[in-house]
Design a protein around this motif. Structure first.
Motif, short mmCIF file in Angstrom:
data_model
loop_
_atom_site.label_atom_id
_atom_site.label_comp_id
_atom_site.label_asym_id
_atom_site.label_seq_id
_atom_site.Cartn_x
_atom_site.Cartn_y
_atom_site.Cartn_z
N ASP A 408 0.81 -1.21 0.00
CA ASP A 408 0.00 0.00 0.00
C ASP A 408 0.86 1.28 0.00
N THR A 409 1.80 1.34 -0.92
CA THR A 409 2.67 2.52 -0.99
C THR A 409 2.46 3.35 -2.25
N ALA A 410 1.54 2.93 -3.11
CA ALA A 410 1.35 3.61 -4.39
C ALA A 410 0.87 5.05 -4.21
N ALA A 411 -0.04 5.28 -3.28
CA ALA A 411 -0.59 6.63 -3.11
C ALA A 411 0.47 7.61 -2.65
N ALA A 412 1.27 7.20 -1.67
CA ALA A 412 2.33 8.08 -1.17
C ALA A 412 3.37 8.32 -2.27
N PHE A 413 3.70 7.26 -3.00
CA PHE A 413 4.66 7.37 -4.10
C PHE A 413 4.16 8.36 -5.15
N ALA A 414 2.91 8.24 -5.53
CA ALA A 414 2.34 9.12 -6.55
C ALA A 414 2.39 10.58 -6.10
N THR A 415 2.12 10.83 -4.83
CA THR A 415 2.16 12.20 -4.31
C THR A 415 3.56 12.78 -4.43
N ARG A 416 4.59 11.96 -4.15
CA ARG A 416 5.97 12.45 -4.26
C ARG A 416 6.34 12.71 -5.72
N VAL A 417 5.97 11.79 -6.62
CA VAL A 417 6.29 11.96 -8.03
C VAL A 417 5.64 13.21 -8.59
N ALA A 418 4.46 13.54 -8.09
CA ALA A 418 3.71 14.70 -8.58
C ALA A 418 4.13 16.02 -7.95
N GLY A 419 5.16 16.01 -7.10
CA GLY A 419 5.67 17.28 -6.58
C GLY A 419 5.41 17.56 -5.13
N SER A 420 4.77 16.63 -4.40
CA SER A 420 4.54 16.78 -2.95
C SER A 420 3.70 18.01 -2.62
N ASP A 421 2.58 18.14 -3.33
CA ASP A 421 1.71 19.28 -3.04
C ASP A 421 1.14 19.24 -1.63
N ASP A 422 1.03 18.03 -1.04
CA ASP A 422 0.53 17.95 0.33
C ASP A 422 1.46 18.63 1.32
N LEU A 423 2.73 18.74 0.97
CA LEU A 423 3.71 19.36 1.86
C LEU A 423 3.87 20.85 1.59
N TYR A 424 3.81 21.26 0.32
CA TYR A 424 4.26 22.60 -0.03
C TYR A 424 3.18 23.57 -0.52
#
Length: 692
Positions: A408-424
């Motif tokens: 179950d790591t695909a969602a977190a991986f996708a967020t990082r590949v897409a630029g980490s909008d959840d963080l920034y």
């Protein structure tokens, strides 16, 4: 010999060349007596001239100053400072110890120091030069166009066999290699002066330990003397400037890893070299019992960055490296400490960080924070300052977990590949403020990441307890070295998976130097004390990998830099932008339909729109499709129906042998089936849309 003296000026700290001599100025609030000492030779334990500063005449506020008439640049000097010696109150004055000038531009470095002795202490050098910059200025590339190469200045060229190996001039000799690789910016591990022999007492004759990384700064204006071919009387400054000028001529930025969170003076048992003997209770964060130091850095002490004098020191240092040394940026080690107040609390409105952001000289300089410290302070996505980019360790960890095929790591991986909008995105930062990395100097190299499931730090002499145990690595079936060709090929494929992910993710990629040819540290993830073959680059590997891993990395970097779709200014929206014809991003599963998040199967596909409405560019670019398969099964991906005029061609497949693993710029391979592509286990494929 005593020279004519003048009152001097307090306006510029350090040693300043004037029309008729040298002006000296140093800050100290609690000192009762300061003596300027001039030395004739680097080995002298006694000065040839001394000048006592009169606290009435030679002191303005807390700045002590004097002018020595007839003294020339190149003079060696230091200070003897007296005052109360009451450690419990924070005072550690010892008038018998020669102290470094915090604002010195160069230190003597032609011999081995002993910082606990009186005879073998470094001396400050009165330095000035008329260096010919030949019109050079910092390059200051936009972050979205930047590809960072993190490297150790000595280590990259020490075994190159070139005339100036291991020096500033040796870095110049590496320019053709760096240009061929295609990076834009070189991030150098600390090059401000530090003590090589700091860890010598922990080693043995057979296995000597030296401070290799350099995270133990002695003076914040001084390039390290031992990295110069000729370091007599400050020539290291000339060689550093020459390096920067020549890198700039080649189009390569220089970013410095800087350590403003602590110094080499350590805790209450450490040596007194400069700040402790100048004004210990001002420069450092101390406990209520002021014999002891707050240790937010994990190295013994913490600079009191909230204090005005320390804040000014850091700002002056940054300005110097930009204005006088022409560097393009800084990576701040343990940057969370810079936002701690006088009580050690992390505050949002740090005066130091505010001053850095508002400083007119530093305005266009790259500022990169390591947004945590050794005491639990953690600010990833929350580091104050809209101009600060951040090392994104969440990217590192979640990409590693995904390619290990953790559940179950695909969602977190996708967020990082897409630029980490959840963080920034909430703080007003952009995708490029995320400094994406899979490996860095602190931790496994890329080759070791796929070769070791456990660290192997026994060479450090600490019974393998140092270094992180949370490596999120996988040895690919065999621990460490092996002659099994199938395992070796599998490891190389996995390295390429990480490289593709890093270079094609949104954000600013940082490549650890040597990962492009499979550099190994034999499983040691903490080589801070290994100034030897374990850390130095093995250039024989470059020739072995020139047509495989090195070629792959070179072509991959060129591919990223060619296509604006990978350097977005804004975060994805997930829908069709105004004026566009397709969504800016589409995540999908093997069936070509929207991905069902939080399913056990991590096989994942994504399409990035290259339309100018999606990328914010002036012209349309190519659409990209990336198919990730970290599983142990072949996965056939059916392409999503974006529109009726999409024709996909193969650009990258890490499961294929070189040179078919990546095609050169402008070259692709036609697909057997225009509607699907089968991705081998533990591999990634990249397809490019050719409209027709």
């Amino acid at each position: 010999m005593q020279r004519e003296v003048g009152i001097g000026s307090p306006l510029q700290l350090g040693s300043t060349v004037t029309a008729n001599g040298i002006n000296f100025a140093i800050y100290s609030h609690h000192a009762t007596k300061i003596t300027l000492a001039i030395f004739g030779d680097i080995h002298d334990s006694e000065p040839v001239e001394t000048y006592a500063l009169d606290p009435i005449i030679n002191r303005t506020g807390d700045v002590w100053h004097i002018a020595i008439i007839g003294l020339s640049p190149g003079a060696l000097y230091g200070y003897y400072i007296d005052g109360d010696h009451e450690p419990q109150l924070g005072y550690r004055y010892d008038a018998n110890l020669l102290l470094l000038d915090p604002y010195a531009r160069a230190l003597t470095g032609e011999f081995e120091w002993d910082l606990f002795s009186k005879q073998r202490r470094p001396k400050s050098i009165v330095y000035t030069d008329t260096f010919d910059w030949q019109g050079d200025r910092p390059l200051n590339y936009p972050l979205r166009d930047t590809v960072i190469y993190e490297t150790h200045l000595k280590g990259i060229s020490h075994t190159s066999g070139k005339p100036y190996a291991g020096t500033y001039l040796g870095m110049i000799e590496m320019i053709p290699y760096l240009k061929e690789l295609g990076v834009t910016s070189v991030e150098l591990l600390p090059v401000m002066e530090f003590d090589d022999m700091e860890y010598a007492k922990n080693g043995t004759k057979e296995h000597p330990l030296r401070n290799y990384w350099g995270y133990s700064t002695m003076a914040f204006f001084t390039p390290k003397a031992r990295y110069a071919e000729d370091n007599h009387r400050g020539n290291q400054v000339i060689e550093f400037k020459t390096m920067v000028r020549e890198l700039h001529k080649a189009g390569l930025e220089v970013i410095l890893d800087v350590v403003y969170n602590h110094t080499n003076e350590g805790n209450e048992c450490g040596p007194v070299i400069s700040f402790k003997g100048i004004d210990n209770s001002i420069y450092y964060l101390l406990y209520e019992d002021k014999r002891y130091y707050w240790n937010y850095s994990g190295t013994g002490n913490t600079l009191h960055c909230y204090a005005e004098v320390v804040k000014n020191l850091i700002i002056d240092s940054l300005r110097y490296w930009v204005a006088e040394m022409h560097v393009d940026g800084f990576r701040f080690d343990l940057a969370t400490i810079l936002s701690r107040d006088s009580h050690g609390n992390i505050i949002q409105n740090s005066p130091l960080l505010q001053s850095i952001m508002e400083d007119p000289i530093l305005k266009k300089t790259k500022m990169i924070a390591e947004p945590w410290d050794a005491a639990g302070g953690y600010q990833v996505g929350e580091f104050p300052g809209i101009y600060f980019a951040e090392w994104n360790d969440r990217y590192r960890d979640e990409v590693r977990r995904y390619w290990r095929n953790d559940y179950d790591t695909a969602a977190a991986f996708a967020t990082r590949v897409a630029g980490s909008d959840d963080l920034y995105s909430n703080s007003g930062k952009k995708p490029y403020h995320s400094i994406n990395y899979v490996t860095a100097h602190d931790g496994f190299t890329l080759r070791d990441l796929v070769s070791y499931s456990h660290k192997n730090n026994f060479a450090n002499g600490q019974n393998n307890i140092d270094g992180s145990d949370n490596n999120l690595s996988w040895n690919s079936g065999v621990e460490g070295d092996t002659n099994d060709q199938a395992i070796l090929q599998f490891r190389k494929q996995r390295m390429k998976n990480f490289l593709v992910t890093l270079m094609l993710s949104h954000g600013t990629p940082m490549l650890l130097g040597g990962d492009e040819f499979g550099r190994t540290q034999k499983g040691n993830n903490n080589t801070y004390c290994q100034d030897n073959e374990l850390s130095w680059y093995d250039w024989s590997l470059v020739e072995i990998e020139r047509e495989d891993l090195f070629r792959f990395t070179k072509e991959l970097i060129a591919f990223r830099r060619r296509h604006r779709v990978f350097g977005r200014k804004e975060f994805f929206k997930g829908y069709v932008p105004a004026g566009g014809t397709k969504a800016d991003i589409i995540w999908f599963g093997c069936d070509g339909h929207s991905y069902k998040w939080h399913e056990a199967d991590n096989a994942l596909g994504v399409c990035f729109s290259g339309e100018k409405e999606a990328t914010g560019s002036d012209d349309d670019g190519k659409d990209m499709m990336i198919l990730f398969n970290p599983t142990e099964e072949i996965k056939t991906f059916y392409f999503p129906l974006i529109n009726n005029h999409m024709h996909w061609r193969l650009k990258i497949d890490t499961a294929l042998e070189s040179p078919r693993d990546i095609f050169p710029l402008g070259k692709y391979e036609n697909l057997v089936d225009p509607y699907s592509y089968s991705v081998q286990p533990h591999s990634v494929a990249v397809l490019v849309c050719v409209r027709g």
